[in-house]
Design a protein around this motif. Structure first.
Motif, mmCIF file in Angstrom:
data_model
loop_
_atom_site.group_PDB
_atom_site.id
_atom_site.type_symbol
_atom_site.label_atom_id
_atom_site.label_comp_id
_atom_site.label_asym_id
_atom_site.label_seq_id
_atom_site.Cartn_x
_atom_site.Cartn_y
_atom_site.Cartn_z
ATOM 1 N N PHE A 40 0.820 -1.204 0.000
ATOM 2 C CA PHE A 40 0.000 0.000 0.000
ATOM 3 C C PHE A 40 0.859 1.261 0.000
ATOM 4 O O PHE A 40 0.659 2.161 -0.815
ATOM 5 C CB PHE A 40 -0.948 0.016 1.204
ATOM 6 C CG PHE A 40 -1.732 1.288 1.284
ATOM 7 C CD1 PHE A 40 -2.770 1.531 0.396
ATOM 8 C CD2 PHE A 40 -1.413 2.264 2.206
ATOM 9 C CE1 PHE A 40 -3.481 2.722 0.439
ATOM 10 C CE2 PHE A 40 -2.115 3.452 2.267
ATOM 11 C CZ PHE A 40 -3.153 3.676 1.377
ATOM 12 N N GLU A 41 1.813 1.349 0.910
ATOM 13 C CA GLU A 41 2.642 2.554 1.037
ATOM 14 C C GLU A 41 3.427 2.838 -0.243
ATOM 15 O O GLU A 41 3.523 3.997 -0.660
ATOM 16 C CB GLU A 41 3.611 2.419 2.222
ATOM 17 C CG GLU A 41 2.946 2.344 3.576
ATOM 18 C CD GLU A 41 2.319 3.652 4.015
ATOM 19 O OE1 GLU A 41 2.836 4.720 3.653
ATOM 20 O OE2 GLU A 41 1.307 3.591 4.734
ATOM 21 N N GLY A 73 -0.936 -10.917 -12.822
ATOM 22 C CA GLY A 73 -0.171 -12.103 -12.444
ATOM 23 C C GLY A 73 -0.957 -13.353 -12.750
ATOM 24 O O GLY A 73 -2.140 -13.312 -13.066
ATOM 25 N N GLN A 74 -0.278 -14.485 -12.628
ATOM 26 C CA GLN A 74 -0.941 -15.747 -12.936
ATOM 27 C C GLN A 74 -1.959 -16.089 -11.860
ATOM 28 O O GLN A 74 -1.934 -15.544 -10.757
ATOM 29 C CB GLN A 74 0.080 -16.866 -13.107
ATOM 30 C CG GLN A 74 0.753 -17.310 -11.817
ATOM 31 C CD GLN A 74 1.813 -18.353 -12.083
ATOM 32 O OE1 GLN A 74 2.743 -18.113 -12.821
ATOM 33 N NE2 GLN A 74 1.670 -19.501 -11.460
ATOM 34 N N THR A 75 -2.870 -16.981 -12.198
ATOM 35 C CA THR A 75 -3.893 -17.430 -11.268
ATOM 36 C C THR A 75 -3.230 -17.966 -10.002
ATOM 37 O O THR A 75 -2.271 -18.724 -10.065
ATOM 38 C CB THR A 75 -4.764 -18.532 -11.921
ATOM 39 O OG1 THR A 75 -5.378 -17.981 -13.086
ATOM 40 C CG2 THR A 75 -5.824 -19.045 -10.975
ATOM 41 N N GLY A 76 -3.744 -17.525 -8.858
ATOM 42 C CA GLY A 76 -3.223 -17.998 -7.579
ATOM 43 C C GLY A 76 -2.018 -17.238 -7.062
ATOM 44 O O GLY A 76 -1.438 -17.615 -6.041
ATOM 45 N N SER A 77 -1.635 -16.156 -7.736
ATOM 46 C CA SER A 77 -0.428 -15.433 -7.316
ATOM 47 C C SER A 77 -0.684 -14.405 -6.223
ATOM 48 O O SER A 77 0.258 -13.824 -5.703
ATOM 49 C CB SER A 77 0.226 -14.753 -8.529
ATOM 50 O OG SER A 77 -0.656 -13.795 -9.086
ATOM 51 N N GLY A 78 -1.953 -14.152 -5.856
ATOM 52 C CA GLY A 78 -2.230 -13.267 -4.731
ATOM 53 C C GLY A 78 -2.793 -11.906 -5.077
ATOM 54 O O GLY A 78 -2.851 -11.023 -4.229
ATOM 55 N N ARG A 114 -5.641 -6.245 5.994
ATOM 56 C CA ARG A 114 -6.565 -5.667 5.012
ATOM 57 C C ARG A 114 -5.785 -5.258 3.767
ATOM 58 O O ARG A 114 -4.632 -4.875 3.836
ATOM 59 C CB ARG A 114 -7.365 -4.510 5.602
ATOM 60 C CG ARG A 114 -6.577 -3.278 5.931
ATOM 61 C CD ARG A 114 -7.396 -2.337 6.823
ATOM 62 N NE ARG A 114 -6.802 -1.037 6.942
ATOM 63 C CZ ARG A 114 -5.758 -0.736 7.705
ATOM 64 N NH1 ARG A 114 -5.178 -1.671 8.410
ATOM 65 N NH2 ARG A 114 -5.290 0.497 7.740
ATOM 66 N N GLY A 115 -6.440 -5.342 2.632
ATOM 67 C CA GLY A 115 -5.785 -5.105 1.356
ATOM 68 C C GLY A 115 -5.700 -3.633 0.987
ATOM 69 O O GLY A 115 -6.078 -2.742 1.748
ATOM 70 N N VAL A 116 -5.230 -3.402 -0.226
ATOM 71 C CA VAL A 116 -4.997 -2.023 -0.667
ATOM 72 C C VAL A 116 -6.293 -1.261 -0.901
ATOM 73 O O VAL A 116 -6.323 -0.038 -0.756
ATOM 74 C CB VAL A 116 -4.081 -1.961 -1.918
ATOM 75 C CG1 VAL A 116 -2.709 -2.534 -1.601
ATOM 76 C CG2 VAL A 116 -4.699 -2.651 -3.110
ATOM 77 N N CYS A 167 -5.533 -7.011 -3.115
ATOM 78 C CA CYS A 167 -6.546 -5.963 -3.269
ATOM 79 C C CYS A 167 -7.532 -5.936 -2.114
ATOM 80 O O CYS A 167 -7.846 -4.866 -1.588
ATOM 81 C CB CYS A 167 -7.294 -6.138 -4.587
ATOM 82 S SG CYS A 167 -6.288 -5.709 -6.016
ATOM 83 N N THR A 168 -8.049 -7.079 -1.708
ATOM 84 C CA THR A 168 -9.093 -7.102 -0.683
ATOM 85 C C THR A 168 -8.561 -7.397 0.712
ATOM 86 O O THR A 168 -9.081 -6.879 1.687
ATOM 87 C CB THR A 168 -10.183 -8.129 -1.037
ATOM 88 O OG1 THR A 168 -9.585 -9.410 -1.163
ATOM 89 C CG2 THR A 168 -10.885 -7.753 -2.318
ATOM 90 N N GLY A 169 -7.560 -8.241 0.821
ATOM 91 C CA GLY A 169 -6.956 -8.552 2.110
ATOM 92 C C GLY A 169 -7.558 -9.742 2.811
ATOM 93 O O GLY A 169 -8.387 -10.460 2.267
ATOM 94 N N GLY A 170 -7.123 -9.894 4.053
ATOM 95 C CA GLY A 170 -7.566 -11.019 4.866
ATOM 96 C C GLY A 170 -8.556 -10.585 5.930
ATOM 97 O O GLY A 170 -9.084 -9.472 5.909
#
Length: 114
Positions: free
Chosen positions: A16-17, A39-44, A58-60, A49-52
């Protein structure tokens, strides 16, 4: 422009920063901004973007919204969150509904417009 990549040990705060806060700042100055996660599927990408579930993970997107609301210049924003998969654009804020997009045009077919 490609600005960089983050390693697998990069945390949500670092991403984020470094990559998103400058876009939020630019947006608050009236500049349109786009974050493109590739990125490829499953790369995060979605996790970034959304986070945990925890506040620290939390995501960006939630971090960008928080940063915007903390700034006194913030008035309003138009936000899109889409996924491009198998040449389809899906709206992730509207139940993964398919989005109609403009067809790309080969400019050489248009001729000169001077």
């Amino acid at each position: 422009a490609f600005d960089g990549a983050f390693g697998r040990d990069a945390g949500q705060s670092e991403v984020f920063e470094c990559a998103v806060l400058p876009l939020v700042t630019a947006s608050l100055q009236g500049i349109n901004s786009t974050l493109f996660a590739y990125g490829q599927t499953g790369s995060g990408k979605t996790f970034s973007c959304t986070g945990g579930a925890s506040y620290d993970s939390r995501g960006v997107i939630p971090r960008a919204i928080s940063a915007a609301f903390e700034d006194p210049r913030f008035v309003s924003a138009k936000v899109s969150y889409v996924e491009v998969y198998n040449e389809e654009v899906l709206d992730l804020l509207n139940g993964r509904e398919k989005v109609d997009v403009l067809t790309c045009v080969d400019r050489s077919e248009l001729g000169s417009r001077r």
